[in-house]
Design a protein around this motif. Structure first.
Motif, short mmCIF file in Angstrom:
data_model
loop_
_atom_site.label_atom_id
_atom_site.label_comp_id
_atom_site.label_asym_id
_atom_site.label_seq_id
_atom_site.Cartn_x
_atom_site.Cartn_y
_atom_site.Cartn_z
N LEU A 1 0.81 -1.22 0.00
CA LEU A 1 0.00 0.00 0.00
C LEU A 1 0.84 1.27 0.00
CD1 LEU A 1 -2.72 -1.08 2.59
CD2 LEU A 1 -2.78 -1.26 0.10
N GLY A 2 2.15 1.14 0.06
CA GLY A 2 3.02 2.32 0.02
C GLY A 2 3.12 2.99 1.38
N ALA A 3 3.73 4.22 1.38
CA ALA A 3 3.94 4.95 2.62
C ALA A 3 2.62 5.48 3.16
CB ALA A 3 4.91 6.09 2.36
N PRO A 4 2.53 5.71 4.47
CA PRO A 4 1.30 6.29 5.04
C PRO A 4 0.98 7.64 4.42
CG PRO A 4 2.75 5.45 6.75
CD PRO A 4 3.53 5.40 5.48
N VAL A 5 -0.29 7.93 4.25
CA VAL A 5 -0.75 9.17 3.63
C VAL A 5 -1.50 10.00 4.67
CG1 VAL A 5 -2.18 10.19 1.84
CG2 VAL A 5 -0.89 8.09 1.37
N THR A 6 -1.16 11.34 4.76
CA THR A 6 -1.87 12.25 5.65
C THR A 6 -2.97 12.95 4.89
OG1 THR A 6 0.14 12.60 6.95
CG2 THR A 6 -1.63 14.22 7.21
N LEU A 7 -4.20 12.82 5.34
CA LEU A 7 -5.33 13.44 4.66
C LEU A 7 -5.27 14.96 4.79
CD1 LEU A 7 -8.17 11.02 5.79
CD2 LEU A 7 -6.94 11.03 3.61
N PRO A 8 -5.79 15.69 3.79
CA PRO A 8 -5.79 17.16 3.88
C PRO A 8 -6.54 17.64 5.12
CG PRO A 8 -6.35 16.43 1.67
CD PRO A 8 -6.33 15.21 2.53
N GLY A 9 -5.95 18.62 5.84
CA GLY A 9 -6.59 19.19 7.03
C GLY A 9 -6.35 18.40 8.29
N ALA A 10 -5.76 17.23 8.16
CA ALA A 10 -5.50 16.43 9.35
C ALA A 10 -4.14 16.80 9.91
CB ALA A 10 -5.57 14.94 9.04
N ALA A 11 -4.06 16.94 11.21
CA ALA A 11 -2.78 17.27 11.83
C ALA A 11 -1.88 16.06 11.77
CB ALA A 11 -3.01 17.70 13.28
N PRO A 12 -0.64 16.30 11.41
CA PRO A 12 0.28 15.15 11.37
C PRO A 12 0.48 14.58 12.75
CG PRO A 12 1.48 17.20 11.13
CD PRO A 12 0.03 17.56 11.06
N ALA A 13 0.59 13.31 12.78
CA ALA A 13 0.80 12.64 14.07
C ALA A 13 2.14 13.04 14.65
CB ALA A 13 0.72 11.13 13.89
N THR A 14 2.15 13.38 15.92
CA THR A 14 3.40 13.77 16.60
C THR A 14 3.73 12.74 17.66
OG1 THR A 14 2.18 15.13 18.17
CG2 THR A 14 3.03 16.23 16.19
N LYS A 15 4.99 12.55 17.83
CA LYS A 15 5.42 11.62 18.85
C LYS A 15 5.35 12.31 20.22
CE LYS A 15 8.58 9.05 15.88
NZ LYS A 15 9.98 8.59 15.69
#
Length: 262
Positions: A222-236
């Motif tokens: 499925l390839g690399a994870p994709v961030t949907l538009p408007g969604a905050a990127p996950a932070t550690k």
């Protein structure tokens, strides 16, 4: 008068012929499977070796296909003993495991058994001489593939989709599918197919093979994870501070060895 009597006898014989033919046709047994039909028909011909019973596990070739099931092929050593022996030998060496059907023509046949996968390969054993026989190229027939030389059969074989009687007595028919033809019908078409179907495992039934197990299906990439538009990127989460290190305790003074008092 003699002429009239002769004419009467001829008319009687002509009338009797259809009745005799009808009685013969009614006397013919009804066959429930092609294998049973072949067994009965061949028993009516003198001088031919008897075929093995369809229950003889030594002459049942099992092909577990990637198309979803197990195919049972009734081998015929009575008409093609050398080719049947070759099939058994290579099967017990696991030669056929993983090989593809490299040439599959819709309405005709599916050809496999080539380790090169292009129709030019074979085993390391000598070629098998021609054993052309009376078995016809009907649906489910299994025959040895060869080059122009009639004596060039080796490891390759083909399974017939639809009758092709023009090949009779030109190729060695050595068996017939008696179960699982629906999995043969699902073999991917092409010369070569874009996504060829495979023999997952091949067995001789007398060797007590395991039950059919479907081939594992690889998970799609499925390839690399994709961030949907408007969604905050996950932070550690922030790392927790390390606890303060305690000073090591001082070593206790060594005790003097006790001395005995007098």
């Amino acid at each position: 008068m003699r002429v009239l009597a002769a004419l009467a006898m001829m008319m009687a014989s002509l009338i009797a012929v259809p009745a005799q033919a009808q009685s013969r046709s009614q006397a013919q047994p009804k066959f429930t499977t092609p294998a049973k039909a072949a067994q009965v028909l061949e028993d009516n011909v003198t001088g031919r070796p008897a075929p093995p019973p369809v229950t003889d596990k030594e002459n049942l070739w099992l092909l577990d296909l990637s198309t979803g099931g197990r195919v049972t092929i009734w081998l015929r050593p009575d008409v093609a003993p050398k080719m049947v022996e070759r099939i058994k030998t290579l099967t017990r060496r696991h030669f056929y495991d993983g090989l593809t059907f490299h040439r599959v023509i819709d309405g005709f046949m599916a050809q496999g058994g080539d380790p090169k996968g292009d129709g030019t390969g074979g085993s390391d054993l000598p070629n098998v001489p021609a054993e052309f026989n009376y078995l016809p190229h009907v649906r489910g027939s299994v025959a040895a593939a060869r080059a122009d030389d009639p004596n060039s059969a080796n490891s390759q074989f083909y399974i017939v989709f639809q009758p092709r009687f023009s090949l009779d007595k030109k190729y060695t028919v050595f068996g017939r599918v008696i179960d699982g033809m629906q999995y043969v019908d699902k073999i991917e078409r092409g010369e070569p197919p874009a996504n060829p179907s495979r023999i997952v495992h091949a067995y001789v039934a007398a060797d007590n093979p395991p039950a059919y197990v479907p081939a594992p299906v690889a998970a799609p990439n499925l390839g690399a994870p994709v961030t949907l538009p408007g969604a905050a990127p996950a932070t550690k989460p922030a790392p927790r501070p390390a606890p303060a290190r305690r000073s090591a305790p001082k070593a206790a003074p060594a005790k003097k060895a006790a001395t005995a008092t007098k």
